[in-house]
Design an enzyme around this catalytic site. Structure first.
Site, PDB file in Angstrom:
ATOM      1  N   GLY A 347       0.573  -1.179  -0.002  1.00 25.28           N
ATOM      2  CA  GLY A 347       0.102   0.199  -0.347  1.00 25.28           C
ATOM      3  C   GLY A 347       1.181   1.013  -0.320  1.00 25.28           C
ATOM      4  O   GLY A 347       1.822   0.805  -0.152  1.00 25.28           O
ATOM      5  N   GLY A 349       0.870   4.439   1.499  1.00 25.51           N
ATOM      6  CA  GLY A 349       1.023   5.196   3.268  1.00 25.51           C
ATOM      7  C   GLY A 349       1.941   6.803   3.485  1.00 25.51           C
ATOM      8  O   GLY A 349       2.408   7.009   1.886  1.00 25.51           O
ATOM      9  N   GLY A 350       2.301   7.108   3.936  1.00 24.13           N
ATOM     10  CA  GLY A 350       2.335   8.767   4.329  1.00 24.13           C
ATOM     11  C   GLY A 350       3.864   8.324   4.041  1.00 24.13           C
ATOM     12  O   GLY A 350       4.666   7.236   4.477  1.00 24.13           O
ATOM     13  N   PHE A 351       4.338   9.120   2.870  1.00 25.14           N
ATOM     14  CA  PHE A 351       5.566   9.268   2.889  1.00 25.14           C
ATOM     15  C   PHE A 351       6.680   8.173   2.060  1.00 25.14           C
ATOM     16  O   PHE A 351       7.811   8.043   1.174  1.00 25.14           O
ATOM     17  CB  PHE A 351       7.188   8.778   4.074  1.00 25.14           C
ATOM     18  CG  PHE A 351       7.019  10.290   5.581  1.00 25.14           C
ATOM     19  CD1 PHE A 351       6.741  11.313   5.314  1.00 25.14           C
ATOM     20  CD2 PHE A 351       6.372   9.963   6.301  1.00 25.14           C
ATOM     21  CE1 PHE A 351       7.170  12.268   5.805  1.00 25.14           C
ATOM     22  CE2 PHE A 351       5.843  10.695   7.080  1.00 25.14           C
ATOM     23  CZ  PHE A 351       6.003  12.043   7.108  1.00 25.14           C
ATOM     24  N   GLY A 352       5.707   7.178   1.388  1.00 30.44           N
ATOM     25  CA  GLY A 352       5.757   6.248   0.421  1.00 30.44           C
ATOM     26  C   GLY A 352       5.245   4.914   0.753  1.00 30.44           C
ATOM     27  O   GLY A 352       4.650   4.936   1.257  1.00 30.44           O
ATOM     28  N   VAL A 354       4.642   1.512   0.407  1.00 34.60           N
ATOM     29  CA  VAL A 354       5.152  -0.239   1.614  1.00 34.60           C
ATOM     30  C   VAL A 354       5.141  -1.638   0.904  1.00 34.60           C
ATOM     31  O   VAL A 354       4.318  -1.728  -0.171  1.00 34.60           O
ATOM     32  CB  VAL A 354       4.116   0.359   2.909  1.00 34.60           C
ATOM     33  CG1 VAL A 354       5.077  -1.419   3.542  1.00 34.60           C
ATOM     34  CG2 VAL A 354       4.275   1.626   3.281  1.00 34.60           C
ATOM     35  N   LYS A 368       9.484   0.563   3.701  1.00 32.71           N
ATOM     36  CA  LYS A 368       8.678   1.660   3.488  1.00 32.71           C
ATOM     37  C   LYS A 368       9.855   2.003   2.343  1.00 32.71           C
ATOM     38  O   LYS A 368      11.025   2.699   2.433  1.00 32.71           O
ATOM     39  CB  LYS A 368       8.284   2.812   4.155  1.00 32.71           C
ATOM     40  CG  LYS A 368       7.791   3.641   4.167  1.00 32.71           C
ATOM     41  CD  LYS A 368       7.116   4.344   5.053  1.00 32.71           C
ATOM     42  CE  LYS A 368       5.668   3.981   5.052  1.00 32.71           C
ATOM     43  NZ  LYS A 368       4.947   5.349   5.595  1.00 32.71           N
ATOM     44  N   ASP A 465       0.588  11.453  12.206  1.00 33.76           N
ATOM     45  CA  ASP A 465      -1.099  11.411  11.126  1.00 33.76           C
ATOM     46  C   ASP A 465      -1.238  10.340  11.980  1.00 33.76           C
ATOM     47  O   ASP A 465      -1.398   9.432  11.505  1.00 33.76           O
ATOM     48  CB  ASP A 465       0.107  11.167  10.264  1.00 33.76           C
ATOM     49  CG  ASP A 465      -0.443  10.876   8.613  1.00 33.76           C
ATOM     50  OD1 ASP A 465      -1.934  11.073   8.839  1.00 33.76           O
ATOM     51  OD2 ASP A 465      -0.096  10.491   8.027  1.00 33.76           O
TER      52      ASP A 465
END
Ligand SMILES: *[C@@H]1O[C@H](CO)[C@@H](O)[C@H](O)[C@H]1NC(C)=O
Ligand SMILES: *[C@@H]1O[C@H](CO)[C@@H](O)[C@H](O)[C@H]1NC(C)=O
Ligand SMILES: *[C@@H]1O[C@H](CO)[C@@H](O)[C@H](O)[C@H]1NC(C)=O
Ligand SMILES: *[C@@H]1O[C@H](CO)[C@@H](O)[C@H](O)[C@H]1NC(C)=O
Ligand SMILES: *[C@@H]1O[C@H](CO)[C@@H](O)[C@H](O)[C@H]1NC(C)=O
Ligand SMILES: *[C@@H]1O[C@H](CO)[C@@H](O)[C@H](O)[C@H]1NC(C)=O
Length: 665
Positions: A347, A349-352, A354, A368, A465
């Site tokens: 999926g 996620g925040g920042f990149g 995974v 990640k 977050d």
């Protein structure tokens, strides 16, 4: 050691030797090779002269009085109830009982001095390990805290040395774990690489013998894997964990194991006792001859050692550096994730993005791949990762390490099998897998995780977050918070205050943060309140609730229902068999957390207290943020407000997305 080298150059005077040997022997005794220690704050402190301290002292004094050998493993507890103290001592498998006891004695004195008030602490010496805690630690496999050491010498081109060429450690892990003697889980051996240039490596592995076969093997395998983060390209390395330790090197660093020794040496010892009766006339010359021979042997050995070591480019055999490095090799991660293939994508996620991966030893990981460029240089990045990796709590996803290669920055996490909370709670059928008992456990677990981040960890972390998709679930549906500490990697030096770079998700963000970039622990409390209401209603806060004619925003709907004494209406209709008291209390706590006024929101510590004590009276919540009066409320137009803050345009929908990726630079 320096003394011995000097002594070889001095004249052969008997008195010199005697003097020097005495110095060497006494030095060797005084210097028990203390390696590393941790004072563990997470389990709280005791006060001076408390019952706990008293129990601890009594417990540790057993170590010096207990004469039972127990094959180098000591396991004691002392005290009652909350003041009960547990301790485990373990000596290296080849260490003789008297040396073992003296090592543990040194350890108990040093550890209580180094950690004067922590309830839990651990220390490692070359010969032994000692740990104590206020919780039961017997029979439990624990991998943290851990530390590494590596031989300072790098593998040279000529050596072509690679630990991967040897099966030694994996074989030893098998052997130690499946030891038929339940008192000892220890194995050593050597292996020569005949296909290359006949380099021999020596290996030592050991578990505390209270572990099951499976746990011992798991601990050792994990430790073996960590060689590649600590000791890649080194000719020797060590990994220490509370439950096991492991070492390889290119020289012989262990003795024969204790168990074999005890039977063989018992006879010569008795003989030497009986020889007491022989005359002094024989004893004195013997001592002199032995001393001279011993010194000669030491000198010769040293010379030879220095010679053979020069061939391997070793300068000092025991010089090891403590490297708490968590760096993974990029190629290993690339292979583990099948070259970051789409099929391995878990999926975004925040920042990149995974990815799921599998390390060569079979361990599952989540990787990640950071897409956002950080302002930070490599060194700051590493330091930050090391700090975040130290945050360890059962309700946090564990960061195992990182990887830096060119522009690539990867974070390697433990793999949590059951996807995230949003996958279950917002799905009409899957939500039935979460009954009230489970949901209540999840709420309490999340609260504990946040509390740890806010107050109990060494760093004060504001998550920024928190949302349902950042709450992962393990195989027993226990919550684990992910993505914590990431804000630190991208916004340097900010633990509290205001930022012009907003990291967070609409709907979960407290208004003062979303609108003005002001964040504090209370903005996390707000997000927690939103989560609690989502878990109880099984309704996304971002989707409006329709009932009859009215369309309402979740937070508004919850507050209005509560005010009208109708809070029971907001409970997910698919829930049955719940305690009305518990659930009403949770709604109440949720509402306290989402209050508009920052000061009115409770801290996470009070939230945890409220969740754990049903008798504690709760205050009346004031109006939540985003309350628009009337019946209909919705989020203000946040798009615009956030754009004002950063001046960057977003082209994704307002409510759902995490906006962290929108600010590359
Ligand atoms: C250990 O002490 C801490 C802090 O006092 C406490 O929170 C924890 O519950 C204790 N653990 C046990 C098992 O008693
Ligand atoms: C325990 O003591 C250490 C230092 O002695 C301190 O840093 C830490 O904050 C204390 N922890 C608690 C929970 O009081
Ligand atoms: C603890 O006890 C010792 C000896 O009884 C005393 O000297 C010391 O002041 C006490 N410390 C505290 C903090 O009460
Ligand atoms: C170690 O402690 C546990 C728990 O107190 C106990 O059940 C066990 O018998 C002890 N084992 C040894 C070898 O002392
Ligand atoms: C080993 O290699 C590292 C990095 O390549 C270097 O910094 C270090 O000085 C080397 N150590 C020795 C003993 O050559
Ligand atoms: C090295 O391995 C050989 C062959 O397995 C064995 O006979 C020898 O005892 C080992 N030496 C040590 C020091 O472990």
């Amino acid at each position: 050691m320096a003394i011995v080298i000097v002594s070889c150059k001095l004249s052969f005077s008997f008195y010199y030797f005697l003097l020097l040997l005495i110095i060497i022997v006494s030095q060797a005794k005084a210097q028990q090779n203390f390696l590393y220690h941790f004072c563990i704050n997470d389990n709280g402190n005791y006060t001076a002269n408390s019952t706990y301290q008293n129990n601890l002292n009594i417990l540790l004094s057993y170590l010096s009085t207990n004469t039972q050998i127990n094959y180098g493993f000591y396991n004691f507890s002392h005290g009652q109830n909350t003041n009960k103290v547990y301790a485990i001592g373990l000596c290296r498998g080849d260490v003789k009982p008297d040396i073992c006891r003296s090592c543990l004695n040194d350890a108990r004195v040093l550890l209580t001095r180094l950690c004067p008030n922590q309830k839990e602490a651990i220390v490692w010496y070359d010969n032994c390990m000692l740990r104590y805690s206020n919780r039961s630690i017997f029979g439990i496999m624990e991998q943290f805290p851990r530390f590494y050491m590596s031989n300072v010498n790098n593998v040279t081109q000529a050596d072509q040395f690679s630990l991967g060429n040897f099966d030694l450690i994996t074989t030893l892990n098998e052997k130690a774990a499946s030891s038929t003697d339940s008192r000892v889980k220890y194995a050593t051996d050597n292996e020569t690489d005949v296909s290359l240039n006949f380099i021999t490596i020596y290996g030592l592995v050991q578990c505390t013998p209270d572990l099951s076969l499976r746990d011992c093997k798991r601990c050792l395998d994990a430790a073996y894997l960590e060689f590649q983060s600590c000791c890649n390209n080194k000719i020797g390395g060590r990994v220490f964990k509370p439950s096991c330790n492991i070492r390889y090197d290119t020289y012989l660093f262990y003795d024969r194991p204790l168990i074999v020794d005890t039977d063989e040496t018992s006879q010569p010892q008795e003989k030497s006792k009986s020889s007491h009766t022989t005359t002094i006339a024989i004893v004195v010359p013997t001592v002199v001859v032995v001393l001279v021979l011993l010194t000669l042997i030491i000198c010769i050995c040293l010379r030879r050692n220095r010679h053979s070591m020069a061939g391997l480019n070793i300068e000092g055999e025991e010089e090891m550096t403590i490297a708490e490095s968590l760096q993974f090799n990029f190629d290993i991660i690339r292979v583990a994730t099948s070259d970051f293939s789409d099929s391995n994508k878990l999926g975004r996620g925040g920042f990149g993005i995974v990815y799921q991966g599998k390390l060569p030893n079979g361990q599952m990981i989540a990787v990640k791949r950071l897409s956002t460029n950080s302002d930070q240089g490599d060194v700051e990045f590493k330091n930050e990762v090391i700090l975040v990796a130290k945050l360890q709590h059962r309700n946090l996803v564990r960061l195992l390490g990182f990887c830096l290669e060119g522009k690539e920055r990867l974070l390697v996490y433990e793999f949590v099998p059951n996807k995230s909370l949003d996958y279950f709670i917002f799905d009409p059928t899957r939500k039935s897998q979460l009954n009230w008992e489970k949901r209540y456990t999840i709420i309490k677990g999340i609260a504990r995780g946040i509390l740890y981040l806010h107050e109990d960890s060494r760093l004060r972390i504001i998550h920024r977050d928190l949302k349902a998709s950042n709450i992962l679930l393990d195989d027993e549906m226990n919550p684990k918070i992910s993505d914590f500490g990431l804000a630190r990697l991208f916004v340097i030096g900010q633990t509290q205050g205001s930022t012009n770079r907003i990291v967070g998700t609409y709907g979960y963000m407290a208004p003062e943060y979303a609108m003005h970039g002001e964040f504090s622990v209370k903005s996390d409390v707000f997000s927690f309140g939103v989560l609690v209401l989502e878990i109880i209603t099984a309704h996304k806060n971002s989707a409006n609730i329709c009932h009859g004619e009215d369309v309402e925003y979740l937070l508004t709907y919850a507050w209005r229902s509560w005010r009208e004494g109708q809070a029971i209406n907001i409970i997910d209709p698919s829930l049955s068999n719940f305690s009305v008291n518990e659930i009403m209390r949770c709604i109440h706590i949720g509402l306290l957390c989402i209050q508009e006024n920052v000061v009115d929101r409770p801290t996470m510590a009070s939230v945890a207290l409220m969740l754990n004590s049903n008798s504690l009276a709760l205050s009346i919540p004031s109006k939540p943020a985003y309350f628009m009066g009337g019946g209909i409320g919705r989020l203000p137009d946040m798009q615009q407000q956030v754009d004002n803050v950063s001046g960057t345009r977003s082209d994704e929908s307002v409510n759902q997305i995490s906006i962290t990726d929108l600010y590359p630079r």
